[in-house]
Design a protein around this motif. Structure first.
Motif, mmCIF file in Angstrom:
data_model
loop_
_atom_site.group_PDB
_atom_site.id
_atom_site.type_symbol
_atom_site.label_atom_id
_atom_site.label_comp_id
_atom_site.label_asym_id
_atom_site.label_seq_id
_atom_site.Cartn_x
_atom_site.Cartn_y
_atom_site.Cartn_z
ATOM 1 N N GLN A 25 0.841 -1.188 0.000
ATOM 2 C CA GLN A 25 0.000 0.000 0.000
ATOM 3 C C GLN A 25 0.882 1.246 0.000
ATOM 4 O O GLN A 25 2.100 1.161 0.196
ATOM 5 C CB GLN A 25 -0.903 0.007 1.250
ATOM 6 C CG GLN A 25 -1.856 -1.157 1.364
ATOM 7 C CD GLN A 25 -2.974 -1.098 0.334
ATOM 8 O OE1 GLN A 25 -3.306 -0.023 -0.171
ATOM 9 N NE2 GLN A 25 -3.552 -2.232 0.022
ATOM 10 N N TYR A 26 0.250 2.395 -0.220
ATOM 11 C CA TYR A 26 0.937 3.676 -0.102
ATOM 12 C C TYR A 26 0.973 4.012 1.383
ATOM 13 O O TYR A 26 -0.021 4.445 1.955
ATOM 14 C CB TYR A 26 0.176 4.738 -0.887
ATOM 15 C CG TYR A 26 0.898 6.062 -1.015
ATOM 16 C CD1 TYR A 26 1.074 6.891 0.092
ATOM 17 C CD2 TYR A 26 1.380 6.507 -2.242
ATOM 18 C CE1 TYR A 26 1.722 8.103 -0.014
ATOM 19 C CE2 TYR A 26 2.017 7.735 -2.359
ATOM 20 C CZ TYR A 26 2.186 8.522 -1.247
ATOM 21 O OH TYR A 26 2.823 9.734 -1.354
ATOM 22 N N LEU A 27 2.124 3.815 2.030
ATOM 23 C CA LEU A 27 2.239 4.035 3.466
ATOM 24 C C LEU A 27 2.441 5.514 3.748
ATOM 25 O O LEU A 27 3.340 6.149 3.190
ATOM 26 C CB LEU A 27 3.390 3.209 4.031
ATOM 27 C CG LEU A 27 3.349 1.711 3.687
ATOM 28 C CD1 LEU A 27 4.428 0.965 4.426
ATOM 29 C CD2 LEU A 27 1.978 1.122 3.985
ATOM 30 N N ILE A 39 1.626 1.047 14.649
ATOM 31 C CA ILE A 39 0.612 1.124 13.609
ATOM 32 C C ILE A 39 1.137 1.910 12.423
ATOM 33 O O ILE A 39 2.014 2.756 12.556
ATOM 34 C CB ILE A 39 -0.689 1.777 14.126
ATOM 35 C CG1 ILE A 39 -0.376 3.122 14.800
ATOM 36 C CG2 ILE A 39 -1.434 0.852 15.070
ATOM 37 C CD1 ILE A 39 -1.594 3.889 15.258
ATOM 38 N N ILE A 40 0.600 1.582 11.270
ATOM 39 C CA ILE A 40 0.909 2.292 10.033
ATOM 40 C C ILE A 40 -0.397 2.670 9.355
ATOM 41 O O ILE A 40 -1.321 1.853 9.259
ATOM 42 C CB ILE A 40 1.769 1.425 9.091
ATOM 43 C CG1 ILE A 40 3.244 1.553 9.449
ATOM 44 C CG2 ILE A 40 1.556 1.807 7.633
ATOM 45 C CD1 ILE A 40 4.167 0.748 8.566
ATOM 46 N N GLY A 41 -0.472 3.938 8.897
ATOM 47 C CA GLY A 41 -1.621 4.396 8.145
ATOM 48 C C GLY A 41 -1.303 4.485 6.669
ATOM 49 O O GLY A 41 -0.176 4.802 6.281
ATOM 50 N N SER A 46 -9.050 2.842 0.290
ATOM 51 C CA SER A 46 -9.912 3.093 1.443
ATOM 52 C C SER A 46 -10.375 1.828 2.143
ATOM 53 O O SER A 46 -10.952 1.900 3.232
ATOM 54 C CB SER A 46 -11.134 3.911 1.008
ATOM 55 O OG SER A 46 -11.872 3.231 0.012
ATOM 56 N N LEU A 47 -10.121 0.652 1.553
ATOM 57 C CA LEU A 47 -10.513 -0.612 2.181
ATOM 58 C C LEU A 47 -9.427 -1.155 3.096
ATOM 59 O O LEU A 47 -9.673 -2.059 3.898
ATOM 60 C CB LEU A 47 -10.857 -1.653 1.115
ATOM 61 C CG LEU A 47 -12.027 -1.310 0.197
ATOM 62 C CD1 LEU A 47 -12.225 -2.426 -0.828
ATOM 63 C CD2 LEU A 47 -13.307 -1.079 0.985
ATOM 64 N N ILE A 67 -12.208 -0.639 13.224
ATOM 65 C CA ILE A 67 -12.699 0.727 13.430
ATOM 66 C C ILE A 67 -14.223 0.706 13.531
ATOM 67 O O ILE A 67 -14.911 0.263 12.606
ATOM 68 C CB ILE A 67 -12.254 1.645 12.285
ATOM 69 C CG1 ILE A 67 -10.728 1.657 12.161
ATOM 70 C CG2 ILE A 67 -12.787 3.054 12.487
ATOM 71 C CD1 ILE A 67 -10.219 2.376 10.940
ATOM 72 N N GLN A 68 -14.747 1.194 14.650
ATOM 73 C CA GLN A 68 -16.186 1.306 14.835
ATOM 74 C C GLN A 68 -16.648 2.699 14.429
ATOM 75 O O GLN A 68 -16.067 3.695 14.836
ATOM 76 C CB GLN A 68 -16.558 1.039 16.300
ATOM 77 C CG GLN A 68 -16.249 -0.370 16.775
ATOM 78 C CD GLN A 68 -16.620 -0.575 18.228
ATOM 79 O OE1 GLN A 68 -16.779 0.379 18.981
ATOM 80 N NE2 GLN A 68 -16.759 -1.827 18.628
ATOM 81 N N GLY A 69 -17.696 2.754 13.619
ATOM 82 C CA GLY A 69 -18.193 4.026 13.124
ATOM 83 C C GLY A 69 -17.668 4.302 11.726
ATOM 84 O O GLY A 69 -17.285 3.379 10.996
ATOM 85 N N THR A 70 -17.644 5.564 11.356
ATOM 86 C CA THR A 70 -17.186 5.963 10.029
ATOM 87 C C THR A 70 -15.704 5.651 9.861
ATOM 88 O O THR A 70 -14.875 6.062 10.674
ATOM 89 C CB THR A 70 -17.423 7.453 9.795
ATOM 90 O OG1 THR A 70 -18.809 7.741 9.990
ATOM 91 C CG2 THR A 70 -17.016 7.848 8.378
ATOM 92 N N ILE A 71 -15.359 4.931 8.811
ATOM 93 C CA ILE A 71 -13.970 4.572 8.552
ATOM 94 C C ILE A 71 -13.341 5.625 7.650
ATOM 95 O O ILE A 71 -13.873 5.941 6.586
ATOM 96 C CB ILE A 71 -13.877 3.189 7.896
ATOM 97 C CG1 ILE A 71 -14.442 2.117 8.847
ATOM 98 C CG2 ILE A 71 -12.433 2.851 7.521
ATOM 99 C CD1 ILE A 71 -14.448 0.724 8.267
ATOM 100 N N PRO A 72 -12.208 6.202 8.047
ATOM 101 C CA PRO A 72 -11.550 7.192 7.186
ATOM 102 C C PRO A 72 -11.133 6.587 5.851
ATOM 103 O O PRO A 72 -10.973 5.368 5.724
ATOM 104 C CB PRO A 72 -10.325 7.601 8.013
ATOM 105 C CG PRO A 72 -10.633 7.197 9.414
ATOM 106 C CD PRO A 72 -11.495 5.993 9.310
ATOM 107 N N SER A 73 -10.955 7.440 4.867
ATOM 108 C CA SER A 73 -10.489 6.984 3.557
ATOM 109 C C SER A 73 -8.976 6.911 3.485
ATOM 110 O O SER A 73 -8.416 6.491 2.472
ATOM 111 C CB SER A 73 -11.019 7.916 2.474
ATOM 112 O OG SER A 73 -12.430 7.904 2.452
ATOM 113 N N GLY A 74 -8.294 7.326 4.544
ATOM 114 C CA GLY A 74 -6.840 7.274 4.611
ATOM 115 C C GLY A 74 -6.391 7.830 5.943
ATOM 116 O O GLY A 74 -7.130 8.565 6.601
ATOM 117 N N ILE A 75 -5.181 7.469 6.364
ATOM 118 C CA ILE A 75 -4.623 7.946 7.627
ATOM 119 C C ILE A 75 -3.347 8.721 7.323
ATOM 120 O O ILE A 75 -2.343 8.146 6.913
ATOM 121 C CB ILE A 75 -4.322 6.789 8.590
ATOM 122 C CG1 ILE A 75 -5.606 6.048 8.949
ATOM 123 C CG2 ILE A 75 -3.633 7.307 9.846
ATOM 124 C CD1 ILE A 75 -6.612 6.864 9.718
#
Length: 231
Positions: A25-27, A39-41, A46-47, A67-75
Motif C-alpha cells: 500500500q501507499y504508506l 501502527i501504520i496508516g 480506502s478498504l 474501526i467502529q463508526g465511520t472509517i476514514p479513507s486514509g490515515i
C-alpha cells in the motif's frame, strides 16, 4: 514508503533494514506504542487504511475492520499519547475523519467531525486522550484551490472542536504539527505558489502567529527546541 516497504533502524538511523514488503500500500504515517507494537496508516486504498505490528515491524496485520463508526479513507497523521492511547487522522483530501484507540491499536472508535470548522485533516497532536489539536484545511467546496489553513482544538476527547486559527489566504492547508514543550509548537503550511508561511504558538496552541518562510512547497517541520529546527 509509497510501495509498502517498511524499514527499521537500531543504531540511531545510521543504517536501516527492510523488515516488511507485504502490505503493498501507499504508506503515509507511522507510530509506535513501544519497541514492538505500532501502527501504520495508508493512503489511496480506502478498504485497507490501517495496519498493526506486535513484533517490531516485521509482520503487519490489516486492522481496518477494527474501526467502529465511520472509517476514514486514509490515515495521514498519528499521535501516540501513551502506551495504550493514540489518535489517528485523515485525510489530506476530503472527507476527513478522526479515530481513537485505548488498547494499543486493537480497536478504534471514530470521533465526530464538525465540517463547518475543518474539511481535510492532515495531522494531529494530543497531550492526553481528551486534549489535543488537529490541523488541515477548510473549503466549502472541498477543493484545495479555495481552501484555507486551519488549526482546531478539543478538550473533551474530540466531542467538540474549536477553531483556533484559519488563514486569510486560499490555496493552502496546514500539514504537520509539532511541539517542543507544553507551550511552544509549530505547524507547517503547504502552498504551491507565492510566499509560504508557517505557524508558531507560545501559549500551548490557544493562539497561533504566522511566520513568513519563502516561495516553497512546504510539508514537514520539526524542532529540537525553540531555536533549532528544520522545515
Amino acid at each position: 514508503n509509497d510501495t509498502g516497504k517498511v524499514f527499521r533502524t537500531t543504531d540511531g538511523g545510521n543504517s536501516w533494514i527492510l523488515t516488511n514488503h507485504e502490505i503493498r500500500q501507499y504508506l503515509r504515517s507511522v507510530g509506535f506504542f513501544n519497541e514492538n507494537t505500532g501502527i501504520i496508516g495508508t493512503l489511496h486504498d480506502s478498504l485497507h487504511i490501517l495496519y498493526r505490528t506486535t513484533d517490531g515491524g516485521f509482520n503487519w496485520t490489516d486492522i481496518t475492520n477494527s474501526i467502529q463508526g465511520t472509517i476514514p479513507s486514509g490515515i495521514c497523521g498519528i499521535s501516540i499519547v501513551n502506551s495504550t492511547t493514540a489518535i489517528a487522522t485523515g485525510r489530506y483530501y476530503c472527507p476527513a475523519n478522526i479515530i481513537r484507540t485505548t488498547n494499543a491499536g486493537l480497536n478504534w472508535t471514530s470521533l465526530p467531525i464538525d465540517t463547518s470548522i475543518i474539511r481535510s485533516i492532515v495531522d494531529c497532536h494530543f497531550w492526553s486522550a481528551d486534549s489535543g489539536y488537529i490541523v488541515g484545511g477548510y473549503s466549502s467546496t472541498n477543493l484545495f484551490y479555495n481552501g484555507k489553513s486551519v488549526v482546531a482544538m478539543t478538550t473533551n476527547g474530540g466531542l467538540n472542536w474549536t477553531r483556533v486559527y484559519i488563514s486569510p489566504r486560499v490555496n493552502e492547508w496546514c500539514w504537520k504539527i509539532q511541539f517542543v514543550n507544553r507551550l511552544i509548537g509549530y505547524v507547517s503550511i503547504e502552498r504551491d505558489f507565492n510566499l509560504t508561511y508557517y505557524l508558531k504558538t507560545t501559549d500551548g496552541g490557544v493562539s497561533w502567529s504566522e511566520k513568513p518562510f519563502m516561495v516553497y512547497d512546504v510539508e514537514g517541520i520539526g524542532f529540537l527546541n525553540e531555536n533549532t529546527g528544520w522545515i
